[in-house]
Design a protein around this motif. Structure first.
Motif, PDB file in Angstrom:
ATOM      1  N   ASP A  70       0.848  -1.194   0.000  1.00  0.00           N
ATOM      2  CA  ASP A  70       0.000   0.000   0.000  1.00  0.00           C
ATOM      3  C   ASP A  70       0.883   1.243   0.000  1.00  0.00           C
ATOM      4  O   ASP A  70       1.491   1.584   1.008  1.00  0.00           O
ATOM      5  CB  ASP A  70      -0.894  -0.055   1.251  1.00  0.00           C
ATOM      6  CG  ASP A  70      -1.843   1.132   1.362  1.00  0.00           C
ATOM      7  OD1 ASP A  70      -1.901   1.944   0.425  1.00  0.00           O
ATOM      8  OD2 ASP A  70      -2.536   1.232   2.396  1.00  0.00           O
ATOM      9  N   ARG A  77       2.808   0.437   3.476  1.00  0.00           N
ATOM     10  CA  ARG A  77       2.616  -0.762   4.263  1.00  0.00           C
ATOM     11  C   ARG A  77       2.778  -1.985   3.394  1.00  0.00           C
ATOM     12  O   ARG A  77       2.334  -1.991   2.249  1.00  0.00           O
ATOM     13  CB  ARG A  77       1.180  -0.780   4.828  1.00  0.00           C
ATOM     14  CG  ARG A  77       1.125  -0.578   6.306  1.00  0.00           C
ATOM     15  CD  ARG A  77      -0.273  -0.244   6.721  1.00  0.00           C
ATOM     16  NE  ARG A  77      -0.631   1.069   6.184  1.00  0.00           N
ATOM     17  CZ  ARG A  77      -1.463   1.895   6.798  1.00  0.00           C
ATOM     18  NH1 ARG A  77      -2.011   1.566   7.938  1.00  0.00           N
ATOM     19  NH2 ARG A  77      -1.749   3.063   6.247  1.00  0.00           N
ATOM     20  N   ASP A 202      -6.209   3.150  -3.154  1.00  0.00           N
ATOM     21  CA  ASP A 202      -6.693   2.891  -1.793  1.00  0.00           C
ATOM     22  C   ASP A 202      -8.229   2.840  -1.695  1.00  0.00           C
ATOM     23  O   ASP A 202      -8.775   2.099  -0.889  1.00  0.00           O
ATOM     24  CB  ASP A 202      -6.121   3.904  -0.789  1.00  0.00           C
ATOM     25  CG  ASP A 202      -6.254   5.341  -1.238  1.00  0.00           C
ATOM     26  OD1 ASP A 202      -6.885   5.599  -2.284  1.00  0.00           O
ATOM     27  OD2 ASP A 202      -5.729   6.224  -0.536  1.00  0.00           O
ATOM     28  N   SER A 463      -7.315  -0.340   2.735  1.00  0.00           N
ATOM     29  CA  SER A 463      -6.553  -0.257   1.496  1.00  0.00           C
ATOM     30  C   SER A 463      -5.458  -1.317   1.428  1.00  0.00           C
ATOM     31  O   SER A 463      -5.157  -1.834   0.358  1.00  0.00           O
ATOM     32  CB  SER A 463      -5.971   1.143   1.313  1.00  0.00           C
ATOM     33  OG  SER A 463      -5.177   1.516   2.401  1.00  0.00           O
TER      34      SER A 463
HETATM   35 MG    MG Z   1      -3.559   5.221   2.892  1.00  0.00          MG
END
Ligand code: MG
Ligand code: ADP
Length: 478
Positions: A70, A77, A202, A463
């Motif tokens: 992400d 992430r 997202d 997301s």
């Molecule tokens: Mg975000």
């Protein structure tokens, strides 16, 4: 006395930021019209209304280990989820968060993607025994869902061209390139063997996660329909499920096997003459990395709210000696005041407004403020946040109007389920006054009866999880 002038500046700001319900209805209608125009033809609206190529959202049957990545703001992430089908659902979930060094946000494409691939490789390296559908195991390649939250012109479910940067990123050589290719090349350079199964943003990830996790909305009819997802974080955007026959610009391509297609609105670029834009917004825009672009995002999202507040404070200090004879030097530094700080001050409920005093002191080096001054600062935070929240509610109403879900359902039509909007992002999650204002405004706009059938639901970390879920539903082994 200087503060009279400062209060006058504040009063004027409040007037210009006013968002009465009538205005919000006009904005919702404008949003709906722009949606239609953006779906009708390429370039038909500031709203890009991008076709996502996601026509199979996860069903719940998916099994195996999948990765998600992400990238969309200051942090990224990486996630690993283990899916156990209808019964097991998300059996296990691990993630790692890494902040992107500021110099990489304005460097080269290779630098950014090498950094991401490196971190991803480290994370893959922590895969436990017997956990991986990893290389070698049944000859299966690891699969990754890539959430990349910048405007991308999608060319297939797992390819897409970067149209431009937003949110403070500016990497010229990446614009016009396929971001999946850029990632794939970087993974190859790092010796990481992984297939990008899906490229989304997202909002779409959040929509997928919202649908997947929406097992039991508390509803007599047995669950709601997740029709849209909204992100209110560093930036803002929305995605929703559209009927393919309502997308004239793609009609001839016969893109979808199913009758529905997820549309990435890119609603950050929405503009309308009805929007309450002030001189502070105009100056912020003119000095931004993308002047003229993303007008809506610049008055709503987390990257900008703090900066708007700073600009108003600066004017109050310069023209009305709000903080005394000397304008505090720190106040002149763009983006020094962040939205989390605005939020903290706004929520200050201590009798002497200690939080406000401390933030002003720590961030702006303004000491010994009077209680009156602190109260005015809170009022300022409230004006700016309330405008953003109420406009967000109007924009959501625009989607509901487009879907015909803004009306009272006819008698006897008891099949109609609760309409669910999945919302995620740090601004919505942490700024409770913002969130509360958004929710009550939407209720006001919809009226009692309809709003009892519309639910705003926080899809936490949607997301990231959504990316992995979409890798699963678009796996080459399905
Ligand atoms: Mg975000
Ligand atoms: P991103 O949008 O970059 O993917 P998030 O969804 O985590 O990231 O949102 C982060 C943004 O949320 C921050 O840039 C900030 O503007 C906003 N935010 C984070 N914490 C708070 C807070 N306590 N109050 C208000 N806004 C916050």
């Amino acid at each position: 006395m200087g503060n009279c002038g400062a209060m006058e500046i504040l009063r004027e700001l409040k007037e210009k930021c006013e968002t009465p319900n009538g205005k919000l209805r006009q904005i919702a209608n404008a949003m709906k019209d722009e949606m239609q125009a953006g779906l009708a033809s390429e370039g038909g609206s500031e709203l890009k209304m991008l076709v996502s190529y996601v026509d199979n959202l996860p069903t719940g049957d998916e099994c195996g280990v999948f990765y998600g990545l992400d990238v969309g703001g200051t942090n990224f992430r990486v996630l690993r989820v283990q899916l156990g089908g209808k019964e097991g659902r998300v059996v296990k979930q691990e993630f790692m968060e890494v902040s992107i060094p500021p110099n990489l946000m304005v460097g080269t494409s290779d630098q950014l993607f090498d950094f991401i691939a490196d971190e991803l490789a480290k994370f893959v390296g922590t895969e436990g025994e017997g956990e991986g559908e990893g290389e070698g195991e049944g000859g299966k390649k690891r699969e990754l869902g890539f959430t990349f939250s910048f405007p991308v012109k999608q060319t297939s479910i797992n390819s897409g061209t970067l149209m431009r940067w937003t949110k403070g990123f500016s990497i010229a050589d990446a614009v016009g390139r396929d971001v999946v290719m850029e990632l794939a090349k970087a993974m190859e350079r790092k010796g990481l063997d992984m297939r990008v199964a899906a490229l989304v943003n997202d909002t779409i990830g959040t929509l997928a996660a919202g649908k997947y996790l929406n097992v039991n909305v508390n509803d007599n009819d047995g669950g709601g329909d997740v029709v849209a997802a909204v992100i209110l974080g560093t930036g803002t955007n929305a995605a929703y499920v559209e009927r393919v026959d309502a997308i004239p610009k793609y009609a001839q391509e016969g893109i979808a096997q199913s009758e529905e297609m997820v549309i990435n609105m890119e609603w950050g670029s929405f503009t309308s003459s009805h929007l309450p834009i002030t001189e502070y917004d105009q100056a912020l825009d003119a000095e931004s990395l993308n002047p003229g672009d993303h007008v809506f995002e610049k008055i709503i999202s987390g990257m900008y709210l703090g900066e708007i507040v700073r600009r108003v404070l600066c004017r109050m200090a310069e023209e009305a000696a709000f903080f005394g004879d000397v304008v505090p030097p720190k106040l002149k530094i763009p983006f020094i005041l962040t939205t989390p700080e605005v939020s903290a001050m706004h929520h200050d409920s201590s009798p002497d407004l200690k939080v406000v005093a401390n933030k002003l002191k720590d961030t702006l080096e303004i000491s010994s403020t009077s209680l009156e001054t602190r109260k005015a600062v809170i009022e300022l935070c409230s004006i700016v946040a309330t405008r953003g929240a109420r406009l967000s509610a109007a924009a959501i109403l625009g989607i509901l109007k487009k879907l015909g879900r803004d009306k009272v359902i006819k008698e006897g039509d008891d099949e109609q389920k609760t309409t669910v909007i999945a919302v995620d992002g740090g601004l919505f999650e942490h700024y409770s006054e913002f969130r509360h204002s958004l929710e009550t405004t939407l209720q006001q706009l919809l009226g009692k009866e309809v709003s009892s059938r519309v639910l705003i639901k926080h899809a936490n970390d949607g997301s990231g999880i959504g990316a992995a879920l979409l890798a699963a539903s678009h796996s080459q082994y399905n």
